[in-house]
Design a protein around this motif. Structure first.
Motif, PDB file in Angstrom:
ATOM      1  N   ARG A  16     -10.524 -90.087  39.180  1.00 53.81           N
ATOM      2  CA  ARG A  16     -11.613 -90.850  38.538  1.00 53.81           C
ATOM      3  C   ARG A  16     -12.977 -90.340  39.058  1.00 53.81           C
ATOM      4  O   ARG A  16     -13.036 -89.434  39.893  1.00 53.81           O
ATOM      5  CB  ARG A  16     -11.464 -92.339  38.841  1.00 53.81           C
ATOM      6  CG  ARG A  16     -11.748 -92.675  40.299  1.00 53.81           C
ATOM      7  CD  ARG A  16     -11.682 -94.166  40.567  1.00 53.81           C
ATOM      8  NE  ARG A  16     -12.395 -94.497  41.787  1.00 53.81           N
ATOM      9  CZ  ARG A  16     -12.279 -95.640  42.442  1.00 53.81           C
ATOM     10  NH1 ARG A  16     -11.469 -96.564  41.984  1.00 53.81           N
ATOM     11  NH2 ARG A  16     -12.987 -95.862  43.536  1.00 53.81           N
ATOM     12  N   ILE A  18     -16.603 -88.888  40.005  1.00 48.81           N
ATOM     13  CA  ILE A  18     -17.192 -87.550  40.034  1.00 48.81           C
ATOM     14  C   ILE A  18     -16.094 -86.485  40.009  1.00 48.81           C
ATOM     15  O   ILE A  18     -16.206 -85.474  39.316  1.00 48.81           O
ATOM     16  CB  ILE A  18     -18.094 -87.406  41.284  1.00 48.81           C
ATOM     17  CG1 ILE A  18     -19.332 -88.296  41.139  1.00 48.81           C
ATOM     18  CG2 ILE A  18     -18.500 -85.948  41.509  1.00 48.81           C
ATOM     19  CD1 ILE A  18     -20.217 -88.375  42.393  1.00 48.81           C
ATOM     20  N   ASP A  37      -4.772 -86.881  44.037  1.00 53.72           N
ATOM     21  CA  ASP A  37      -5.311 -88.207  44.396  1.00 53.72           C
ATOM     22  C   ASP A  37      -4.197 -89.056  44.992  1.00 53.72           C
ATOM     23  O   ASP A  37      -3.037 -88.636  45.061  1.00 53.72           O
ATOM     24  CB  ASP A  37      -5.945 -88.887  43.164  1.00 53.72           C
ATOM     25  CG  ASP A  37      -7.127 -89.776  43.535  1.00 53.72           C
ATOM     26  OD1 ASP A  37      -6.953 -90.678  44.377  1.00 53.72           O
ATOM     27  OD2 ASP A  37      -8.225 -89.577  42.995  1.00 53.72           O
ATOM     28  N   ASN A  63      -2.364 -87.752  50.268  1.00 53.17           N
ATOM     29  CA  ASN A  63      -3.487 -88.289  51.033  1.00 53.17           C
ATOM     30  C   ASN A  63      -4.113 -87.138  51.817  1.00 53.17           C
ATOM     31  O   ASN A  63      -3.435 -86.504  52.640  1.00 53.17           O
ATOM     32  CB  ASN A  63      -2.938 -89.373  51.975  1.00 53.17           C
ATOM     33  CG  ASN A  63      -4.027 -90.089  52.723  1.00 53.17           C
ATOM     34  OD1 ASN A  63      -5.085 -89.534  53.008  1.00 53.17           O
ATOM     35  ND2 ASN A  63      -3.775 -91.343  53.051  1.00 53.17           N
ATOM     36  N   VAL A  64      -5.397 -86.877  51.580  1.00 53.89           N
ATOM     37  CA  VAL A  64      -6.044 -85.715  52.215  1.00 53.89           C
ATOM     38  C   VAL A  64      -6.092 -85.818  53.747  1.00 53.89           C
ATOM     39  O   VAL A  64      -6.306 -84.824  54.420  1.00 53.89           O
ATOM     40  CB  VAL A  64      -7.474 -85.446  51.673  1.00 53.89           C
ATOM     41  CG1 VAL A  64      -7.448 -85.066  50.208  1.00 53.89           C
ATOM     42  CG2 VAL A  64      -8.410 -86.620  51.929  1.00 53.89           C
ATOM     43  N   ASN A  90     -13.698 -83.305  47.260  1.00 52.72           N
ATOM     44  CA  ASN A  90     -14.480 -84.399  46.674  1.00 52.72           C
ATOM     45  C   ASN A  90     -14.043 -85.777  47.171  1.00 52.72           C
ATOM     46  O   ASN A  90     -14.851 -86.709  47.165  1.00 52.72           O
ATOM     47  CB  ASN A  90     -14.344 -84.315  45.141  1.00 52.72           C
ATOM     48  CG  ASN A  90     -14.810 -85.577  44.453  1.00 52.72           C
ATOM     49  OD1 ASN A  90     -16.011 -85.803  44.282  1.00 52.72           O
ATOM     50  ND2 ASN A  90     -13.871 -86.431  44.062  1.00 52.72           N
ATOM     51  N   TYR A 155     -20.740 -93.024  57.172  1.00 48.35           N
ATOM     52  CA  TYR A 155     -20.768 -92.173  55.972  1.00 48.35           C
ATOM     53  C   TYR A 155     -21.778 -91.024  56.147  1.00 48.35           C
ATOM     54  O   TYR A 155     -21.480 -89.860  55.859  1.00 48.35           O
ATOM     55  CB  TYR A 155     -21.148 -93.049  54.777  1.00 48.35           C
ATOM     56  CG  TYR A 155     -21.134 -92.374  53.429  1.00 48.35           C
ATOM     57  CD1 TYR A 155     -19.929 -92.075  52.787  1.00 48.35           C
ATOM     58  CD2 TYR A 155     -22.321 -92.051  52.773  1.00 48.35           C
ATOM     59  CE1 TYR A 155     -19.921 -91.481  51.526  1.00 48.35           C
ATOM     60  CE2 TYR A 155     -22.319 -91.457  51.517  1.00 48.35           C
ATOM     61  CZ  TYR A 155     -21.109 -91.179  50.909  1.00 48.35           C
ATOM     62  OH  TYR A 155     -21.104 -90.586  49.666  1.00 48.35           O
ATOM     63  N   LYS A 159     -21.184 -86.953  56.035  1.00 47.89           N
ATOM     64  CA  LYS A 159     -21.802 -86.095  55.017  1.00 47.89           C
ATOM     65  C   LYS A 159     -22.728 -85.051  55.671  1.00 47.89           C
ATOM     66  O   LYS A 159     -22.802 -83.910  55.211  1.00 47.89           O
ATOM     67  CB  LYS A 159     -22.540 -86.949  53.981  1.00 47.89           C
ATOM     68  CG  LYS A 159     -21.606 -87.867  53.177  1.00 47.89           C
ATOM     69  CD  LYS A 159     -20.531 -87.093  52.407  1.00 47.89           C
ATOM     70  CE  LYS A 159     -19.717 -87.960  51.485  1.00 47.89           C
ATOM     71  NZ  LYS A 159     -18.715 -87.208  50.716  1.00 47.89           N
ATOM     72  N   GLY A 186     -27.157 -87.480  44.678  1.00 43.59           N
ATOM     73  CA  GLY A 186     -27.979 -88.656  44.993  1.00 43.59           C
ATOM     74  C   GLY A 186     -27.236 -89.891  44.528  1.00 43.59           C
ATOM     75  O   GLY A 186     -26.037 -90.026  44.786  1.00 43.59           O
ATOM     76  N   ILE A 188     -25.348 -91.722  41.888  1.00 39.80           N
ATOM     77  CA  ILE A 188     -24.625 -91.348  40.671  1.00 39.80           C
ATOM     78  C   ILE A 188     -23.836 -92.566  40.183  1.00 39.80           C
ATOM     79  O   ILE A 188     -23.231 -93.280  40.991  1.00 39.80           O
ATOM     80  CB  ILE A 188     -23.652 -90.181  40.964  1.00 39.80           C
ATOM     81  CG1 ILE A 188     -24.366 -89.004  41.662  1.00 39.80           C
ATOM     82  CG2 ILE A 188     -22.950 -89.715  39.680  1.00 39.80           C
ATOM     83  CD1 ILE A 188     -25.454 -88.299  40.883  1.00 39.80           C
ATOM     84  N   THR A 190     -20.943 -94.345  39.319  1.00 35.23           N
ATOM     85  CA  THR A 190     -19.477 -94.311  39.383  1.00 35.23           C
ATOM     86  C   THR A 190     -19.008 -95.658  39.926  1.00 35.23           C
ATOM     87  O   THR A 190     -19.829 -96.522  40.253  1.00 35.23           O
ATOM     88  CB  THR A 190     -18.963 -93.227  40.349  1.00 35.23           C
ATOM     89  OG1 THR A 190     -19.320 -93.586  41.679  1.00 35.23           O
ATOM     90  CG2 THR A 190     -19.477 -91.848  40.023  1.00 35.23           C
ATOM     91  N   MET A 192     -17.929 -96.154  42.798  1.00 34.58           N
ATOM     92  CA  MET A 192     -18.433 -96.280  44.168  1.00 34.58           C
ATOM     93  C   MET A 192     -19.777 -97.014  44.202  1.00 34.58           C
ATOM     94  O   MET A 192     -20.068 -97.752  45.124  1.00 34.58           O
ATOM     95  CB  MET A 192     -18.567 -94.886  44.804  1.00 34.58           C
ATOM     96  CG  MET A 192     -18.802 -94.891  46.294  1.00 34.58           C
ATOM     97  SD  MET A 192     -18.999 -93.223  46.958  1.00 34.58           S
ATOM     98  CE  MET A 192     -17.445 -92.961  47.752  1.00 34.58           C
ATOM     99  N   THR A 193     -20.603 -96.808  43.178  1.00 34.20           N
ATOM    100  CA  THR A 193     -21.939 -97.417  43.166  1.00 34.20           C
ATOM    101  C   THR A 193     -22.030 -98.617  42.213  1.00 34.20           C
ATOM    102  O   THR A 193     -23.056 -99.281  42.162  1.00 34.20           O
ATOM    103  CB  THR A 193     -23.002 -96.376  42.758  1.00 34.20           C
ATOM    104  OG1 THR A 193     -22.566 -95.723  41.560  1.00 34.20           O
ATOM    105  CG2 THR A 193     -23.226 -95.334  43.828  1.00 34.20           C
TER     106      THR A 193
END
Ligand SMILES: NC(=O)c1ccc[n+]([C@@H]2O[C@H](COP(=O)([O-])OP(=O)(O)OC[C@H]3O[C@@H](n4cnc5c(N)ncnc54)[C@H](O)[C@@H]3O)[C@@H](O)[C@H]2O)c1
Length: 248
Positions: A16, A18, A37, A63-64, A90, A155, A159, A186, A188, A190, A192-193
């Motif tokens: 899902r 980005i 994912d 799972n990464v 990502n 976070y 990053k 910046g 975006i 999705t 998440m936001t």
């Protein structure tokens, strides 16, 4: 069209948001995209959506943060698709809190996915790319990694760390013709936001010179540039896609 035709692109956290948008734009340019994912249902749904558009896509659950999961996924991708040409790190999470209130679990969880997960996947992909002496790795950082943010120290640390990790990998991998760049989105639109209150979104938008939040497609366009041959002489760079919010 066909800027990355027949290349194999693994995109983490791509069921899902980005990540999915990056997968869609890579597939539209001829790549075979690997959706990676956490949950099978979401992975299957994303793959089906891409295939229904006539694109080449495959899906893996993992799972990464788990090296064994990633070993199995990268082995399976090579067995089925022969190689990995492009990796987009990502997958990312937030667990916001002020430092004084931040629990150790909140710190550790964000470090594990955003930073350790990127290290694990990069190591697996580079082992494949170094043998074919070509590859492009793109790390999804954030403007928060450039400018910090109250309530997001964990976070921001991941990053900012990703940006330094990108430069170190770029120096280590350059002799094998494997490029590593970072994209710093910046604000975006999705999931998440999506939980941000309207007044917060409005105040962010006021601080953005272009006056609005970005779309996942805006991030995908920059990732495509770093993945394709348009950027063959570019490595170790971090570029913000943020409507002008940060200008370093
Ligand atoms: N949305 C923004 O405004 C914004 C801004 C800057 C940076 N970013 C970064 O962009 C990336 C994608 O963000 P998004 O907004 O699309 O988020 P999202 O929450 O919509 O999607 C993240 C995806 O990653 C997957 N994921 C989480 N943990 C995982 C793990 N351990 N293993 C595998 N997959 C995992 C999730 O299942 C989900 O599908 C993140 O790295 C995020 O930090 C987003």
């Amino acid at each position: 069209m066909n800027r990355i035709k027949d290349r194999i692109a693994v995109i983490t956290g791509s069921a899902r948001g980005i990540g999915f948008s990056i997968a869609e734009s890579f597939a539209a340019e001829g790549a075979t995209v690997i959706i990676l994912d956490l949950f099978k249902e979401a992975v299957d749904e994303a793959v089906a959506k891409l295939i229904s558009q006539g694109y080449k896509a495959d899906g893996f659950t993992g799972n990464v943060t788990k090296p064994d999961d990633m070993e199995a996924v990268f082995n399976a991708v090579v067995e089925k698709h022969k190689t990995v040409d492009i990796l987009v790190n990502n997958a990312g999470i937030t667990k916001d809190n002020l430092i004084l209130r931040m629990k150790e679990e909140e710190w550790d969880a964000v470090i594990a996915v955003n930073l350790k997960g990127t290290f694990i996947c990069t190591q697996k992909a580079f082992k494949i790319m170094m043998k074919q002496r070509s590859g492009s790795i793109i790390n999804i950082a954030s403007v928060i990694g450039l400018m910090g943010n109250a309530g997001q120290a964990n976070y921001a640390a991941t990053k900012g760390g990703l940006i330094a990790f990108t430069k170190s990998c770029a120096k280590e991998f350059a002799s094998r013709n494997v490029r590593v760049n970072a994209v710093a989105p910046g604000f975006i639109q999705t999931e998440m936001t999506s939980s941000l209150p309207a007044e917060v979104v409005e105040s962010y938008a006021k601080a953005i010179p272009l006056g609005k939040m970005g779309l996942p497609e805006d991030v995908a366009k920059l990732c495509l540039f770093f993945a394709a041959d348009d950027s063959t002489y570019i490595t170790g760079q971090t570029l913000a896609v943020d409507g002008g919010l940060t200008m370093y």
